[in-house]
Design a protein around this motif. Structure first.
Motif, mmCIF file in Angstrom:
data_model
loop_
_atom_site.group_PDB
_atom_site.id
_atom_site.type_symbol
_atom_site.label_atom_id
_atom_site.label_comp_id
_atom_site.label_asym_id
_atom_site.label_seq_id
_atom_site.Cartn_x
_atom_site.Cartn_y
_atom_site.Cartn_z
ATOM 1 N N MET A 255 0.808 -1.213 0.000
ATOM 2 C CA MET A 255 0.000 0.000 0.000
ATOM 3 C C MET A 255 0.838 1.257 0.000
ATOM 4 S SD MET A 255 -3.065 -0.928 2.626
ATOM 5 C CE MET A 255 -2.157 -2.194 3.472
ATOM 6 N N LEU A 256 0.310 2.276 -0.651
ATOM 7 C CA LEU A 256 0.930 3.595 -0.643
ATOM 8 C C LEU A 256 0.186 4.447 0.380
ATOM 9 C CD1 LEU A 256 2.938 5.587 -2.008
ATOM 10 C CD2 LEU A 256 1.083 6.209 -3.571
ATOM 11 N N ALA A 257 0.904 4.963 1.380
ATOM 12 C CA ALA A 257 0.306 5.811 2.416
ATOM 13 C C ALA A 257 0.464 7.275 2.019
ATOM 14 C CB ALA A 257 0.971 5.548 3.762
ATOM 15 N N ILE A 258 -0.628 8.038 2.107
ATOM 16 C CA ILE A 258 -0.626 9.450 1.721
ATOM 17 C C ILE A 258 -1.081 10.280 2.916
ATOM 18 C CG2 ILE A 258 -1.603 11.176 0.149
ATOM 19 C CD1 ILE A 258 -2.063 8.892 -1.865
ATOM 20 N N ASN A 259 -0.244 11.220 3.365
ATOM 21 C CA ASN A 259 -0.623 12.043 4.518
ATOM 22 C C ASN A 259 -1.512 13.217 4.087
ATOM 23 O OD1 ASN A 259 1.036 14.231 3.628
ATOM 24 N ND2 ASN A 259 2.817 13.379 4.696
ATOM 25 N N ARG A 260 -2.000 13.984 5.057
ATOM 26 C CA ARG A 260 -2.965 15.045 4.756
ATOM 27 C C ARG A 260 -2.370 16.135 3.870
ATOM 28 N NH1 ARG A 260 -7.713 17.583 5.924
ATOM 29 N NH2 ARG A 260 -7.639 19.838 6.125
ATOM 30 N N ASN A 261 -1.149 16.559 4.136
ATOM 31 C CA ASN A 261 -0.538 17.606 3.317
ATOM 32 C C ASN A 261 -0.411 17.178 1.870
ATOM 33 O OD1 ASN A 261 -0.294 19.419 5.433
ATOM 34 N ND2 ASN A 261 1.807 18.805 5.939
ATOM 35 N N ASP A 262 0.042 15.936 1.660
ATOM 36 C CA ASP A 262 0.163 15.419 0.295
ATOM 37 C C ASP A 262 -1.214 15.266 -0.337
ATOM 38 O OD1 ASP A 262 2.913 15.310 0.377
ATOM 39 O OD2 ASP A 262 2.983 13.245 1.091
ATOM 40 N N PHE A 263 -2.184 14.837 0.478
ATOM 41 C CA PHE A 263 -3.556 14.682 -0.013
ATOM 42 C C PHE A 263 -4.102 16.010 -0.526
ATOM 43 C CE2 PHE A 263 -8.092 15.152 0.864
ATOM 44 C CZ PHE A 263 -8.628 14.081 0.177
ATOM 45 N N MET A 264 -3.963 17.064 0.270
ATOM 46 C CA MET A 264 -4.470 18.373 -0.130
ATOM 47 C C MET A 264 -3.762 18.862 -1.388
ATOM 48 S SD MET A 264 -6.851 18.952 2.050
ATOM 49 C CE MET A 264 -7.218 20.703 1.896
ATOM 50 N N GLY A 265 -2.472 18.574 -1.485
ATOM 51 C CA GLY A 265 -1.730 18.959 -2.678
ATOM 52 C C GLY A 265 -2.236 18.245 -3.918
ATOM 53 N N LEU A 266 -2.580 16.959 -3.778
ATOM 54 C CA LEU A 266 -3.092 16.186 -4.912
ATOM 55 C C LEU A 266 -4.451 16.710 -5.363
ATOM 56 C CD1 LEU A 266 -2.094 12.590 -3.776
ATOM 57 C CD2 LEU A 266 -1.212 13.802 -5.779
ATOM 58 N N VAL A 267 -5.317 17.048 -4.413
ATOM 59 C CA VAL A 267 -6.635 17.583 -4.769
ATOM 60 C C VAL A 267 -6.477 18.875 -5.575
ATOM 61 C CG1 VAL A 267 -8.755 18.612 -3.847
ATOM 62 C CG2 VAL A 267 -7.841 16.523 -2.829
ATOM 63 N N LYS A 268 -5.484 19.689 -5.200
ATOM 64 C CA LYS A 268 -5.292 20.984 -5.853
ATOM 65 C C LYS A 268 -4.579 20.887 -7.202
ATOM 66 C CE LYS A 268 -5.199 23.489 -1.450
ATOM 67 N NZ LYS A 268 -4.387 24.262 -0.487
ATOM 68 N N THR A 269 -3.796 19.829 -7.403
ATOM 69 C CA THR A 269 -2.991 19.744 -8.626
ATOM 70 C C THR A 269 -3.405 18.638 -9.588
ATOM 71 O OG1 THR A 269 -1.365 18.311 -7.524
ATOM 72 C CG2 THR A 269 -0.990 20.690 -7.435
ATOM 73 N N LYS A 270 -4.180 17.668 -9.107
ATOM 74 C CA LYS A 270 -4.607 16.554 -9.960
ATOM 75 C C LYS A 270 -6.132 16.418 -9.924
ATOM 76 C CE LYS A 270 -0.445 13.653 -9.747
ATOM 77 N NZ LYS A 270 -0.139 13.848 -11.179
ATOM 78 N N PRO A 271 -6.830 17.066 -10.854
ATOM 79 C CA PRO A 271 -8.295 16.983 -10.887
ATOM 80 C C PRO A 271 -8.802 15.536 -10.954
ATOM 81 C CG PRO A 271 -7.515 18.678 -12.389
ATOM 82 C CD PRO A 271 -6.305 17.949 -11.916
ATOM 83 N N ALA A 272 -8.080 14.653 -11.645
ATOM 84 C CA ALA A 272 -8.510 13.260 -11.760
ATOM 85 C C ALA A 272 -8.521 12.587 -10.394
ATOM 86 C CB ALA A 272 -7.587 12.500 -12.710
ATOM 87 N N PHE A 273 -7.601 12.960 -9.530
ATOM 88 C CA PHE A 273 -7.534 12.424 -8.173
ATOM 89 C C PHE A 273 -8.777 12.849 -7.393
ATOM 90 C CE2 PHE A 273 -6.361 12.911 -3.691
ATOM 91 C CZ PHE A 273 -5.769 11.696 -3.403
ATOM 92 N N ALA A 274 -9.088 14.144 -7.434
ATOM 93 C CA ALA A 274 -10.255 14.659 -6.715
ATOM 94 C C ALA A 274 -11.548 14.069 -7.253
ATOM 95 C CB ALA A 274 -10.287 16.185 -6.822
ATOM 96 N N LEU A 275 -11.692 13.995 -8.569
ATOM 97 C CA LEU A 275 -12.902 13.459 -9.180
ATOM 98 C C LEU A 275 -13.098 11.989 -8.833
ATOM 99 C CD1 LEU A 275 -12.624 15.198 -12.666
ATOM 100 C CD2 LEU A 275 -14.446 15.556 -10.987
ATOM 101 N N SER A 276 -12.008 11.218 -8.842
ATOM 102 C CA SER A 276 -12.099 9.796 -8.515
ATOM 103 C C SER A 276 -12.536 9.598 -7.070
ATOM 104 C CB SER A 276 -10.749 9.113 -8.749
ATOM 105 O OG SER A 276 -10.395 9.134 -10.118
ATOM 106 N N LEU A 277 -11.998 10.401 -6.158
ATOM 107 C CA LEU A 277 -12.385 10.291 -4.755
ATOM 108 C C LEU A 277 -13.836 10.716 -4.536
ATOM 109 C CD1 LEU A 277 -9.388 11.427 -2.531
ATOM 110 C CD2 LEU A 277 -10.378 9.152 -2.747
ATOM 111 N N LEU A 278 -14.262 11.785 -5.188
ATOM 112 C CA LEU A 278 -15.654 12.221 -5.077
ATOM 113 C C LEU A 278 -16.601 11.128 -5.548
ATOM 114 C CD1 LEU A 278 -15.505 15.954 -6.227
ATOM 115 C CD2 LEU A 278 -16.450 15.124 -4.065
ATOM 116 N N LYS A 279 -16.258 10.492 -6.640
ATOM 117 C CA LYS A 279 -17.087 9.404 -7.176
ATOM 118 C C LYS A 279 -17.143 8.252 -6.173
ATOM 119 C CE LYS A 279 -17.703 6.574 -11.348
ATOM 120 N NZ LYS A 279 -17.732 5.225 -10.735
ATOM 121 N N ALA A 280 -15.991 7.875 -5.602
ATOM 122 C CA ALA A 280 -15.948 6.767 -4.650
ATOM 123 C C ALA A 280 -16.769 7.078 -3.401
ATOM 124 C CB ALA A 280 -14.494 6.475 -4.275
ATOM 125 N N LEU A 281 -16.655 8.301 -2.883
ATOM 126 C CA LEU A 281 -17.411 8.684 -1.698
ATOM 127 C C LEU A 281 -18.913 8.690 -1.980
ATOM 128 C CD1 LEU A 281 -15.150 11.598 -0.413
ATOM 129 C CD2 LEU A 281 -15.614 9.466 0.816
#
Length: 293
Positions: A255-281
């Motif tokens: 598994m790849l562990a992602i902390n909160r700071n990295d998570f927030m950075g991914l949401v801001k820089t990778k729209p596909a990451f945010a969209l995929s998580l929104l869909k899953a939730l």
């Protein structure tokens, strides 16, 4: 689900559950988002905006947009029975739009209305430019998930018999991007039966399963199994609250562990990451609320 709707009007809400959706909803953020990227539409009194069980032909269409109500009132109904009213400033239709699932209700203009509508292409473009809206949506969906899990636990409706085996959240291309981005934080190995996180703990990481299967349990009942491309632990990372479930390695896992700071950075820089998580939730919430029936 209607963002901004009072809790007594939200389908599936049970009295006594903690409810912070109205506090989490930021009308100014929503208004700025929709005005910048959507299209205004006038809707005559009595017109049906979308219909229950309409799947929009599997993609965003005129039947699967999300809306912000600027003027008027909209009635939501299930099986021709009214279940709530959408008021000025509220968002509706977003769950089906995000998850690409059939509509859970019918929306009809109770009066002459003005709305701003956003389709799939506009939403994807908008999230890249306004990630704060994605975070707000995640927070609200997670708030309702926590309420739903709490009510289901109290009511004894959680059962291992109808556990949900979730499909991959991230595709291979996005997984490869994330692995490359975190090459200085390589995936970790977790042996069979290892408890990775515990219900009630504070969340420090979310996890992306690279190999193996992880069992997710609530009140010692397995409700979900996650394989490669799936994620867990993201809820506590978004709202910084306690874990709602326990995760245990059902096989040897990587598994790849992602902390909160990295998570927030991914949401801001990778729209596909945010969209995929929104869909899953959204899909997880749809699954959990279906257990009220």
């Amino acid at each position: 689900m209607v963002i901004g709707m009072k809790k007594e009007n939200v389908p599936g809400h049970k009295p006594g559950a903690s409810d912070t959706r109205n506090k989490l909803y930021q009308p100014a953020v929503a208004m700025q988002f929709f005005k910048a990227f959507g299209n205004s539409e006038d809707i005559v009194k009595g017109k049906t905006i979308f219909i229950e069980n309409d799947n929009g032909s599997g993609v965003f269409s005129s039947g699967s947009k999300m809306y912000l109500l600027l003027e008027g009132d909209v009635t939501l109904s299930v099986g021709k029975k009214p279940i709530g009213i959408v008021n000025q400033g509220e968002i509706f239709g977003e769950m089906a739009s995000i998850s690409h699932s059939p509509r859970s209700a019918t929306a009809t203009a109770k009066s002459a209305c003005k709305v701003i509508a956003i389709d799939e292409k506009q939403f994807q473009t908008a999230i890249a430019k306004a990630p704060e809206f994605a975070i707000m949506l995640m927070s609200i969906i997670i708030s309702r998930l926590r309420d739903t899990v709490s009510n289901l636990s109290i009511g004894g409706r959680l059962s291992e018999k109808d556990q949900w085996n979730r499909a991959a959240v991230f595709d291979e291309a996005l997984m490869a991007e994330l692995t490359a981005q975190f090459e200085d934080k390589p995936p970790s190995m977790h042996p069979l039966n290892k408890v990775i996180m515990k219900e009630g703990d504070k969340g420090v990481f979310m996890y992306l399963v690279m190999e193996g299967v992880v069992a997710i349990s609530i009140n010692e009942k397995v409700v979900e199994k996650i394989g490669p491309g799936g994620v867990f632990g993201e809820m506590a990372l978004v709202d910084q609250s306690e874990r709602v479930a326990t995760a245990t390695a059902e096989t040897d896992c990587t598994m790849l562990a992602i902390n909160r700071n990295d998570f927030m950075g991914l949401v801001k820089t990778k729209p596909a990451f945010a969209l995929s998580l929104l869909k899953a939730l959204s899909e997880r919430l749809r699954f959990m609320t279906s257990k009220y029936k």
